[in-house]
Enzyme design. Structure first.
Site, PDB file in Angstrom:
ATOM      1  N   HIS A 141     -16.907  16.585   1.521  1.00 34.25           N
ATOM      2  CA  HIS A 141     -18.171  16.975   2.152  1.00 34.25           C
ATOM      3  C   HIS A 141     -18.343  16.261   3.494  1.00 34.25           C
ATOM      4  CE1 HIS A 141     -22.635  17.920   1.993  1.00 34.25           C
ATOM      5  NE2 HIS A 141     -22.573  16.980   2.928  1.00 34.25           N
ATOM      6  N   GLU A 142     -18.131  14.923   3.484  1.00 35.13           N
ATOM      7  CA  GLU A 142     -18.350  14.157   4.720  1.00 35.13           C
ATOM      8  C   GLU A 142     -17.352  14.556   5.804  1.00 35.13           C
ATOM      9  OE1 GLU A 142     -21.055  12.784   5.035  1.00 35.13           O
ATOM     10  OE2 GLU A 142     -21.514  12.685   2.910  1.00 35.13           O
ATOM     11  N   HIS A 145     -18.080  17.578   7.846  1.00 34.37           N
ATOM     12  CA  HIS A 145     -19.022  17.396   8.967  1.00 34.37           C
ATOM     13  C   HIS A 145     -18.269  17.128  10.272  1.00 34.37           C
ATOM     14  CE1 HIS A 145     -23.013  17.504   7.157  1.00 34.37           C
ATOM     15  NE2 HIS A 145     -22.631  16.691   6.190  1.00 34.37           N
TER      16      HIS A 145
HETATM   17 NI    NI Z   1     -23.831  16.456   4.500  1.00 33.30          NI
END
Ligand code: NI
Length: 177
Positions: A141-142, A145
């Site tokens: 998830h990170e 980004h």
């Molecule tokens: Ni996030």
């Protein structure tokens, strides 16, 4: 310093971030302090530099045991710079995910079940870990980004995307990332 977290719709969240080229600098120290202050203020599981408007390949994450979320898996507090993620198996797992840039919502997101990640800590020491479970989910998830990807862009089933209080009335929820 606690910084504002950009919300989905801000074009800065869609940009590809640049690698960190120098470690141990005052600028990098300050960025990491701001990320930590902001993440702990918001009580999140992870935060990426572009979420506070800094287009560098830096993420932090970590989850401690919390009696409110007895089923939550612990993840070590980690600073990860210039990460590379490699799936270790074809298996994908779907689970609920939230994001500090998409506050108050959850979506059912497919992620690789097992991954290896490499990268650098704030001193420029190389790290390598093979992980699964929530640790694997949060790092994917990170790192998304850093490539301008928000979890709603990965949803396969938009009927499993919605507001926390409507999806999970009365429940304490896992932390946002
Ligand atoms: Ni996030």
């Amino acid at each position: 310093m606690i910084r504002d977290v950009l919300k989905m719709g801000d074009p800065r969240l869609l940009q590809r971030s640049l690698p960190v080229e120098r470690f141990g600098t005052p600028e990098l120290r300050e960025l990491l302090a701001d990320l930590r202050d902001t993440l702990s203020h918001l009580n999140g599981a992870g935060l990426a530099a572009p979420q506070i408007g800094v287009g560098l390949r830096v993420v932090i994450f970590g989850v401690r045991a919390n009696p409110r979320y007895p089923q939550a898996e612990e993840v070590p507090d980690t600073v990860l710079i210039n990460p590379v993620i490699e799936p270790l198996a074809a298996e994908m797992i779907e689970d609920w995910e939230g994001c500090l840039s998409v506050p108050g919502m959850r979506g059912w997101v497919p992620r690789h079940a097992h991954v290896r990640y490499t990268g650098y800590d704030e001193q420029g020491r190389r790290m390598e870990r093979a992980v699964q479970g929530f640790h694997a989910r949060v790092v994917q998830h990170e790192c998304d980004h850093l490539d301008g990807i928000l979890y709603p862009m990965r949803l396969r089933d938009l009927s499993r995307f919605g507001y926390n209080e409507a999806l999970f009335p009365g429940e304490a929820l896992p932390l946002e990332e």
